[in-house]
Design a protein around this motif. Structure first.
Motif: not given
Length: 210
Positions: A79-98
């Motif tokens: 029953n606690r209320t928190v505030y959430i939001v989704r965020a995206v990245t292309n900065d992690i090693p698995e996502q980097r082109k190089n």
């Protein structure tokens, strides 16, 4: 969404690397996280920021995330209320082109137009660029030359692209991009990154098996 389990802790930084806030988060996929706040963030909360996962003071990993939706309340199972939001990245090693690997070795930088080299510590390296940390401050856009002794590389030219946050007070992090990388230098870096990634993966597997 009341099933927020196994939350991790991290620190958020503004894009100028100043401290923003502490936060909990859950990784939903390779490029998406859910940030969890106990209080609703202010209206001027930035859309893009660095997330530095909880770690040791010598761990300089930080990733650029951008909010993909508005912050909204969420009632948890207790029953606690928190505030959430989704965020995206292309900065992690698995996502980097190089692709790049995390390392630690010292090099000396020679800034364009100067004759005195500056010792710094490289913290990651890849075929597109590298990150170093230093107590000295530099300006994004600065052109520099460097030799990587670990790779036995020729002289390489790079440009400081942006500051990146670090945990230790008095240290500054900088992400650099190579400028007109020669085929020989690129081959040396690519081979080094591949060998290092294989060795690190092997060491991680052996540690998990102990």
């Amino acid at each position: 969404m009341g099933d927020l389990q196994d939350l991790k802790y991290g620190t958020l930084y503004n894009m100028d690397c100043t401290h923003l806030t502490e936060a909990e988060y859950k990784r939903e996929s390779l490029d998406t996280i859910v940030l969890v706040f106990s209080e609703k963030p202010s209206e001027d909360f930035p859309k893009s920021f660095f997330l530095m996962p909880e770690g040791k003071e010598y761990d300089f990993r930080a990733f650029i995330y951008t909010m993909s939706e508005e912050v909204h309340p969420c009632r948890l199972f207790d029953n606690r209320t928190v505030y959430i939001v989704r965020a995206v990245t292309n900065d992690i090693p698995e996502q980097r082109k190089n692709f790049r690997v995390y390392v630690t070795f010292r090099v000396s930088l020679l800034l364009e137009g100067q004759s005195v080299s500056i010792p710094v510590k490289v913290k990651d390296i890849g075929t597109g660029g590298f990150q170093f940390v230093s107590r000295q401050m530099f300006q994004p856009g600065t052109i520099l030359s460097v030799i990587f002794p670990e790779l036995k590389s020729p002289l390489i030219t790079a440009r400081i692209q942006k500051m990146r946050p670090v945990r230790r007070e008095g240290l500054h992090g900088y992400g650099c991009q190579y400028v007109e990388l020669s085929p020989k230098a690129e081959a040396l870096i690519r081979n080094y990154v591949f060998r290092t990634e294989v060795l690190q993966a092997k060491a991680k597997k052996e540690k998990e098996e102990i």
